[in-house]
Scaffold this motif. Structure first.
Motif, mmCIF file in Angstrom:
data_model
loop_
_atom_site.group_PDB
_atom_site.id
_atom_site.type_symbol
_atom_site.label_atom_id
_atom_site.label_comp_id
_atom_site.label_asym_id
_atom_site.label_seq_id
_atom_site.Cartn_x
_atom_site.Cartn_y
_atom_site.Cartn_z
ATOM 1 N N ARG A 52 17.348 -3.673 -13.384
ATOM 2 C CA ARG A 52 17.879 -4.822 -14.116
ATOM 3 C C ARG A 52 16.860 -5.313 -15.149
ATOM 4 N NH1 ARG A 52 19.798 -10.866 -12.058
ATOM 5 N NH2 ARG A 52 21.098 -11.273 -13.882
ATOM 6 N N ARG A 53 17.357 -5.655 -16.324
ATOM 7 C CA ARG A 53 16.549 -6.212 -17.402
ATOM 8 C C ARG A 53 17.299 -7.397 -17.982
ATOM 9 N NH1 ARG A 53 14.069 -3.050 -15.007
ATOM 10 N NH2 ARG A 53 12.734 -1.336 -15.758
ATOM 11 N N VAL A 54 16.584 -8.497 -18.204
ATOM 12 C CA VAL A 54 17.215 -9.721 -18.687
ATOM 13 C C VAL A 54 16.374 -10.299 -19.815
ATOM 14 C CG1 VAL A 54 18.092 -12.007 -18.072
ATOM 15 C CG2 VAL A 54 18.115 -10.169 -16.363
ATOM 16 N N ILE A 98 18.609 -15.794 -21.902
ATOM 17 C CA ILE A 98 19.532 -15.400 -22.969
ATOM 18 C C ILE A 98 20.690 -14.609 -22.394
ATOM 19 C CG2 ILE A 98 19.769 -14.061 -25.101
ATOM 20 C CD1 ILE A 98 16.734 -14.653 -25.556
ATOM 21 N N GLY A 99 20.364 -13.592 -21.578
ATOM 22 C CA GLY A 99 21.411 -12.826 -20.932
ATOM 23 C C GLY A 99 20.943 -11.447 -20.528
ATOM 24 N N ASP A 100 21.698 -10.832 -19.655
ATOM 25 C CA ASP A 100 21.414 -9.480 -19.196
ATOM 26 C C ASP A 100 21.453 -8.502 -20.365
ATOM 27 O OD1 ASP A 100 22.183 -6.738 -17.992
ATOM 28 O OD2 ASP A 100 21.739 -7.944 -16.215
ATOM 29 N N ARG A 101 20.556 -7.522 -20.343
ATOM 30 C CA ARG A 101 20.473 -6.550 -21.430
ATOM 31 C C ARG A 101 21.809 -5.847 -21.673
ATOM 32 N NH1 ARG A 101 16.119 -1.794 -20.846
ATOM 33 N NH2 ARG A 101 17.567 -1.192 -19.182
ATOM 34 N N ARG A 102 22.575 -5.651 -20.608
ATOM 35 C CA ARG A 102 23.860 -4.960 -20.755
ATOM 36 C C ARG A 102 24.894 -5.808 -21.489
ATOM 37 N NH1 ARG A 102 24.311 -3.774 -14.423
ATOM 38 N NH2 ARG A 102 23.621 -5.945 -14.552
ATOM 39 N N LEU A 103 24.631 -7.102 -21.614
ATOM 40 C CA LEU A 103 25.614 -8.015 -22.197
ATOM 41 C C LEU A 103 25.224 -8.533 -23.575
ATOM 42 C CD1 LEU A 103 26.375 -10.142 -19.003
ATOM 43 C CD2 LEU A 103 27.647 -8.157 -19.871
ATOM 44 N N VAL A 104 24.014 -8.203 -24.028
ATOM 45 C CA VAL A 104 23.535 -8.707 -25.329
ATOM 46 C C VAL A 104 23.083 -7.521 -26.171
ATOM 47 C CG1 VAL A 104 21.949 -10.252 -26.517
ATOM 48 C CG2 VAL A 104 22.770 -10.848 -24.218
ATOM 49 N N ASP A 105 23.786 -7.258 -27.246
ATOM 50 C CA ASP A 105 23.436 -6.148 -28.132
ATOM 51 C C ASP A 105 22.180 -6.489 -28.942
ATOM 52 O OD1 ASP A 105 25.648 -4.743 -27.285
ATOM 53 O OD2 ASP A 105 26.933 -5.499 -28.914
ATOM 54 N N ARG A 106 21.419 -5.468 -29.288
ATOM 55 C CA ARG A 106 20.186 -5.689 -30.038
ATOM 56 C C ARG A 106 20.422 -6.362 -31.397
ATOM 57 N NH1 ARG A 106 14.751 -4.338 -29.037
ATOM 58 N NH2 ARG A 106 14.564 -4.048 -26.791
ATOM 59 N N PRO A 107 21.471 -6.018 -32.150
ATOM 60 C CA PRO A 107 21.694 -6.756 -33.409
ATOM 61 C C PRO A 107 21.904 -8.256 -33.191
ATOM 62 C CG PRO A 107 22.925 -4.708 -33.430
ATOM 63 C CD PRO A 107 22.399 -4.863 -32.035
ATOM 64 N N LEU A 213 10.428 -14.126 -27.237
ATOM 65 C CA LEU A 213 11.669 -13.536 -26.753
ATOM 66 C C LEU A 213 11.262 -12.276 -26.001
ATOM 67 C CD1 LEU A 213 14.876 -12.890 -28.906
ATOM 68 C CD2 LEU A 213 14.200 -11.458 -26.995
ATOM 69 N N VAL A 214 11.570 -12.224 -24.706
ATOM 70 C CA VAL A 214 11.080 -11.129 -23.863
ATOM 71 C C VAL A 214 12.221 -10.451 -23.126
ATOM 72 C CG1 VAL A 214 8.928 -12.424 -23.525
ATOM 73 C CG2 VAL A 214 10.688 -12.468 -21.738
ATOM 74 N N GLU A 215 11.945 -9.205 -22.717
ATOM 75 C CA GLU A 215 12.829 -8.479 -21.809
ATOM 76 C C GLU A 215 12.143 -8.451 -20.455
ATOM 77 O OE1 GLU A 215 15.012 -4.640 -22.894
ATOM 78 O OE2 GLU A 215 13.531 -3.955 -21.423
ATOM 79 N N LEU A 216 12.702 -9.181 -19.518
ATOM 80 C CA LEU A 216 12.068 -9.393 -18.216
ATOM 81 C C LEU A 216 12.557 -8.379 -17.193
ATOM 82 C CD1 LEU A 216 10.281 -11.549 -16.593
ATOM 83 C CD2 LEU A 216 12.483 -12.480 -15.837
ATOM 84 N N ARG A 217 11.634 -7.955 -16.323
ATOM 85 C CA ARG A 217 11.971 -7.084 -15.199
ATOM 86 C C ARG A 217 11.154 -7.539 -13.994
ATOM 87 N NH1 ARG A 217 8.340 -4.511 -18.493
ATOM 88 N NH2 ARG A 217 6.516 -3.534 -17.511
ATOM 89 N N TYR A 223 6.765 -10.448 -11.697
ATOM 90 C CA TYR A 223 7.511 -10.379 -12.939
ATOM 91 C C TYR A 223 6.661 -9.693 -14.001
ATOM 92 C CZ TYR A 223 10.748 -13.883 -11.069
ATOM 93 O OH TYR A 223 11.675 -14.548 -10.312
ATOM 94 N N ARG A 224 7.300 -8.843 -14.757
ATOM 95 C CA ARG A 224 6.676 -8.250 -15.931
ATOM 96 C C ARG A 224 7.679 -8.305 -17.073
ATOM 97 N NH1 ARG A 224 1.908 -5.752 -14.667
ATOM 98 N NH2 ARG A 224 1.636 -5.041 -12.516
ATOM 99 N N TRP A 225 7.169 -8.256 -18.283
ATOM 100 C CA TRP A 225 8.063 -8.304 -19.426
ATOM 101 C C TRP A 225 7.466 -7.579 -20.623
ATOM 102 C CZ3 TRP A 225 5.813 -12.851 -17.481
ATOM 103 C CH2 TRP A 225 4.777 -13.403 -18.262
ATOM 104 N N ASP A 226 8.381 -7.174 -21.499
ATOM 105 C CA ASP A 226 8.020 -6.649 -22.812
ATOM 106 C C ASP A 226 8.411 -7.695 -23.842
ATOM 107 O OD1 ASP A 226 7.140 -4.078 -21.898
ATOM 108 O OD2 ASP A 226 9.242 -3.517 -21.646
ATOM 109 N N THR A 227 7.478 -8.020 -24.708
ATOM 110 C CA THR A 227 7.758 -9.010 -25.748
ATOM 111 C C THR A 227 8.477 -8.333 -26.903
ATOM 112 O OG1 THR A 227 5.803 -10.295 -25.120
ATOM 113 C CG2 THR A 227 6.756 -10.713 -27.302
#
Length: 237
Positions: A52-54, A98-107, A213-217, A223-227
């Motif tokens: 999961r990524r959020v 913001i929302g789950d990666r599967r629900l928020v498109d990169r654009p 704005l991060v992608e959390l896992r 917790y770790r994240w990519d900025t």
């Protein structure tokens, strides 16, 4: 402030005056000291999936050496309790989901970031107050709340404009900065006792000049994240 309301799911349930540091720290501590049991912070629905990524908005603290020093000082007395101590790279203030990666498109994410950058939010100063806790963590109280609450509300409006799933509403927002997570159901009293000895330490000022704005896992009990994007705040003239 008026944007905050009582909410039984928030901690503390009743918000203190947003700019009164004494009232904030007192309310945080009284809520924590009243606990009889602490819960497992990691027992959260949806996070059983290791993939999961959020996306989140966060404040992070790279380069705040004084905060790292204070955190180490506060964590040492907590070590015998077996809590999950948050490493220096993991210190953060969660602003808004913001929302789950599967629900928020990169654009959409790029457009959201551009909107937030265009808000012109000004830099501000917080104070981190040692120390209080919640049902599942040990954390600094933060003051004042007003710039954080206004930022939360602005991020929420931006998210709604772009149609992202979003997170909890501003009315239930209770700012904090965690230093340790509790990973099992336990008697709260030993944790409260250990934390009580740290409350004589002075508050630490923190200048907030960016929001991330991060992608959390989750990796185990961490917790770790990519900025994805760091938004600079506007320096007041």
């Amino acid at each position: 402030m008026d944007l905050l309301t009582a909410n039984a799911r928030s901690f503390p349930a009743d918000p203190p005056p947003a700019d009164n540091a004494h009232a904030i720290t007192r309310t945080d501590w009284q809520a924590f000291a009243a606990l009889t049991r602490m819960k497992d912070h990691w027992d959260r629905p949806g996070w059983e999936d290791p993939h999961r990524r959020v996306y989140y908005w966060m404040l992070t603290f790279d380069g705040h050496g004084d905060l790292l020093d204070l955190t180490r000082r506060c964590q040492r007395p907590l070590e015998p309790l077996g809590l999950d101590l948050i490493p220096a790279a993991g210190l953060h203030v969660t602003m808004l989901r913001i929302g789950d990666r599967r629900l928020v498109d990169r654009p959409v994410l790029r457009d959201l970031a551009a909107t937030v950058e265009g808000l012109g939010v000004r830099t501000f100063t917080l104070h981190a107050h040692p120390i209080a806790g919640s049902r599942g963590a040990i954390r600094y109280s933060l003051s004042p709340w007003t710039p954080l609450v206004r930022l939360h509300a602005a991020l929420t409006r931006a998210g709604r404009h772009h149609g992202v799933p979003g997170g909890a509403d501003t009315a239930s927002f209770r700012p904090h900065l965690g230093i340790a997570y509790n990973h099992a159901e336990r008697d709260a009293q030993p944790v409260i006792e250990a934390a009580s000895h740290l409350r004589q330490l002075p508050p630490l000022p923190l200048t907030v000049s960016t929001i991330d704005l991060v992608e959390l896992r989750r990796e185990g009990r961490r917790y770790r994240w990519d900025t994805i994007r760091t938004i600079p705040l506007v320096t007041a003239l």
